[in-house]
Design a protein around this motif. Structure first.
Motif, mmCIF file in Angstrom:
data_model
loop_
_atom_site.group_PDB
_atom_site.id
_atom_site.type_symbol
_atom_site.label_atom_id
_atom_site.label_comp_id
_atom_site.label_asym_id
_atom_site.label_seq_id
_atom_site.Cartn_x
_atom_site.Cartn_y
_atom_site.Cartn_z
ATOM 1 N N SER A 171 5.142 -36.802 2.360
ATOM 2 C CA SER A 171 3.188 -36.634 2.330
ATOM 3 C C SER A 171 2.964 -38.040 3.473
ATOM 4 O O SER A 171 3.449 -38.727 4.181
ATOM 5 C CB SER A 171 3.440 -37.287 1.105
ATOM 6 N N ILE A 172 2.289 -36.944 4.341
ATOM 7 C CA ILE A 172 1.837 -37.506 5.548
ATOM 8 C C ILE A 172 0.428 -39.120 4.624
ATOM 9 O O ILE A 172 0.369 -39.835 5.710
ATOM 10 C CB ILE A 172 1.559 -37.086 6.838
ATOM 11 N N LEU A 173 0.241 -38.640 3.785
ATOM 12 C CA LEU A 173 -0.776 -39.962 3.301
ATOM 13 C C LEU A 173 -0.448 -40.943 3.076
ATOM 14 O O LEU A 173 -1.219 -42.416 2.989
ATOM 15 C CB LEU A 173 -1.111 -39.750 1.348
ATOM 16 N N SER A 174 0.961 -41.514 2.943
ATOM 17 C CA SER A 174 1.224 -42.978 2.869
ATOM 18 C C SER A 174 1.702 -43.220 4.159
ATOM 19 O O SER A 174 1.988 -44.706 4.197
ATOM 20 C CB SER A 174 2.685 -42.995 1.722
ATOM 21 N N ALA A 175 2.129 -42.613 5.208
ATOM 22 C CA ALA A 175 1.835 -43.100 6.499
ATOM 23 C C ALA A 175 1.303 -43.583 7.028
ATOM 24 O O ALA A 175 -0.306 -43.288 6.933
ATOM 25 C CB ALA A 175 2.570 -41.754 7.421
ATOM 26 N N PRO A 176 1.261 -45.056 7.940
ATOM 27 C CA PRO A 176 0.174 -45.771 8.654
ATOM 28 C C PRO A 176 -0.082 -45.027 9.829
ATOM 29 O O PRO A 176 0.036 -43.640 10.374
ATOM 30 C CB PRO A 176 1.354 -46.935 9.189
ATOM 31 N N ARG A 177 -1.629 -44.998 9.673
ATOM 32 C CA ARG A 177 -3.128 -44.102 10.898
ATOM 33 C C ARG A 177 -3.012 -45.583 11.566
ATOM 34 O O ARG A 177 -3.922 -45.814 11.910
ATOM 35 C CB ARG A 177 -3.668 -43.457 9.756
ATOM 36 N N PRO A 178 -2.286 -45.451 12.561
ATOM 37 C CA PRO A 178 -3.165 -46.638 13.839
ATOM 38 C C PRO A 178 -4.125 -46.120 14.457
ATOM 39 O O PRO A 178 -4.583 -46.168 14.815
ATOM 40 C CB PRO A 178 -1.502 -46.697 14.734
ATOM 41 N N PHE A 179 -4.390 -45.278 14.893
ATOM 42 C CA PHE A 179 -5.280 -44.348 14.926
ATOM 43 C C PHE A 179 -6.627 -44.789 14.180
ATOM 44 O O PHE A 179 -8.213 -44.572 14.843
ATOM 45 C CB PHE A 179 -5.564 -42.990 15.308
ATOM 46 N N LYS A 180 -7.238 -45.279 13.618
ATOM 47 C CA LYS A 180 -7.521 -45.145 12.798
ATOM 48 C C LYS A 180 -8.204 -47.209 12.615
ATOM 49 O O LYS A 180 -7.296 -47.857 11.971
ATOM 50 C CB LYS A 180 -7.375 -44.881 10.650
ATOM 51 N N ASN A 181 -8.948 -46.917 12.407
ATOM 52 C CA ASN A 181 -9.683 -48.657 12.660
ATOM 53 C C ASN A 181 -10.492 -48.972 11.710
ATOM 54 O O ASN A 181 -11.318 -48.567 10.798
ATOM 55 C CB ASN A 181 -11.309 -48.577 13.570
#
Length: 167
Positions: A33-43
């Motif tokens: 799942s990509i839900l738990s992956a960190p999202r560095p593009f989101k502030n």
């Protein structure tokens, strides 16, 4: 395969009372799942401005008209100030400057050279037949043009809007 109901139930493992829980192993779906992956593009500090409203087309067009009017007024005042000589103003006819904007479909002529298209195919035509004056795209079209009758060449030139003079 044993018949239904013939198996004995296995005794269930009792939860340990020592206070240490076994770590839960994530399922394959949870691992992929990509839900738990960190999202560095989101502030993380981003907050949506709830007071900002979207504008409808009528409002946008009205603001564009007002902006154009203010620009015309500013240019008119600059012209008047430039024409003042010794405190006297000379009266000149008001000339409306045509501005290209979202509201006006007219635009000044292009400074680029006009594109030339093949009279046969409609593709870009870098070549012109010296005998007929027809524009063509490549060698195969030129061979087709050489085989055309003069009346057919005149028809092609007439379709382009050129006075058909075939030598």
């Amino acid at each position: 395969m044993p018949p239904k109901g013939s198996t004995r139930k296995k005794p269930s493992a009792a939860p340990s009372t020592e206070g240490t829980a076994t770590p839960q192993i994530p399922t394959l779906a949870e691992q992929l799942s990509i839900l738990s992956a960190p999202r560095p593009f989101k502030n993380p500090a981003y907050t949506k401005n709830a007071s900002r409203r979207t504008k409808n087309l009528k409002t946008v067009l009205g603001q564009e008209r007002e902006r154009e009017r203010l620009e015309r007024e500013k240019r008119r005042k600059e012209r008047e100030e430039a024409m003042e000589v010794d405190g006297a103003t000379s009266v000149s006819p008001v000339v409306e400057d045509d501005l290209s904007s979202y509201l006006s479909i007219e635009a000044p002529p292009s400074v680029l050279p006009q594109r030339r298209y093949c009279d046969i195919t409609g593709l870009e035509a870098p070549y012109t037949d010296p005998i007929t004056g027809l524009r063509f795209h490549d060698k195969s079209i030129y061979e087709l043009i050489k085989g055309l009758s003069t009346s057919a060449a005149k028809d092609y030139l007439g379709a382009r809007g050129v006075n058909p003079i075939v030598k």
